[in-house]
Design an enzyme around this catalytic site. Structure first.
Site, mmCIF file in Angstrom:
data_model
loop_
_atom_site.group_PDB
_atom_site.id
_atom_site.type_symbol
_atom_site.label_atom_id
_atom_site.label_comp_id
_atom_site.label_asym_id
_atom_site.label_seq_id
_atom_site.Cartn_x
_atom_site.Cartn_y
_atom_site.Cartn_z
ATOM 1 N N ALA A 69 53.464 77.441 83.789
ATOM 2 C CA ALA A 69 53.123 76.454 82.757
ATOM 3 C C ALA A 69 54.237 76.359 81.731
ATOM 4 C CB ALA A 69 51.814 76.838 82.071
ATOM 5 N N ASP A 70 54.309 75.187 81.115
ATOM 6 C CA ASP A 70 55.214 74.997 79.982
ATOM 7 C C ASP A 70 54.538 74.050 79.004
ATOM 8 O OD1 ASP A 70 57.692 75.546 78.633
ATOM 9 O OD2 ASP A 70 58.255 73.472 79.051
ATOM 10 N N THR A 71 54.765 74.289 77.731
ATOM 11 C CA THR A 71 54.204 73.470 76.664
ATOM 12 C C THR A 71 55.291 73.204 75.640
ATOM 13 O OG1 THR A 71 52.001 74.421 76.976
ATOM 14 C CG2 THR A 71 52.441 73.366 74.845
#
Length: 190
Positions: A69-71
């Protein structure tokens, strides 16, 4: 077996909320936006790279599934990463003050045969912040290690006037979308 390719304690905590058994993989991938790459494409690529790096780390484990995941915080097509120091954190908060920005969170689930992803985009409106409020928040140390220089799950919540989207997505792992992705892959959510 499910593995989380992330060093983020917040992502681990959020995934635990789903009641899923998983292990954590320590991966290190470059987080550099390419020239001409849109913010959403950038976030998606980094999340996919993390998941693929985790899968590669596991070698030939046929039943391994890796979640990456990346935010990122995005304002005016600019991606706000994690501030390097107090001055950079304060500059980010000044730019976010009184404005609405996007928080893009993408999650990839990969295994030896398949790759699937979900993306969640939330809109966050900051209250207007004066210099004292900015300095006070930066002094808490909460800005560091957080995209955009704030933590919605901490004192940073007091800076947010309105949220349209996913609270957990702003934290770093959109739970509704992640749970749906896992269920579609046959992973039981408790």
């Amino acid at each position: 077996m499910l593995h989380l390719a992330s060093q983020s304690p917040r992502r681990r905590q959020l995934l635990e909320q789903l009641g899923v058994d998983f292990s954590v993989l320590d991966v290190d991938v470059p987080e550099q936006r390419a020239v001409g790459e849109s913010p959403q494409a950038y976030v998606g690529r980094v999340a996919r790279d993390k998941a693929r790096a985790g899968l590669a780390k596991l070698g030939a484990a046929p039943d391994a599934r890796v979640l990456g995941a990346d935010t990122e915080v995005v304002l005016d097509d600019e991606v706000f990463g994690k501030p390097g120091d107090a001055a950079e954190a304060a500059a980010m908060l000044r730019r976010l003050s009184g404005r609405t920005h996007a928080v893009i969170s993408t999650v990839w689930l990969v295994d030896a045969r398949h790759e699937h992803c979900v993306t969640c985009v939330s809109q966050v409106r900051f209250a207007s912040l004066d210099e004292a409020a900015i300095a006070g928040y930066v002094a808490t140390g909460e800005s560091f290690g957080k995209a955009g220089g704030y933590a919605i799950q901490g004192r940073g919540a007091a800076l947010i006037e309105h949220l349209d989207g996913s609270y957990s997505g702003v934290m770093g792992l959109p739970l509704f979308e992640t749970a749906r992705l896992l269920r579609e892959a046959g992973i039981v959510i408790a």
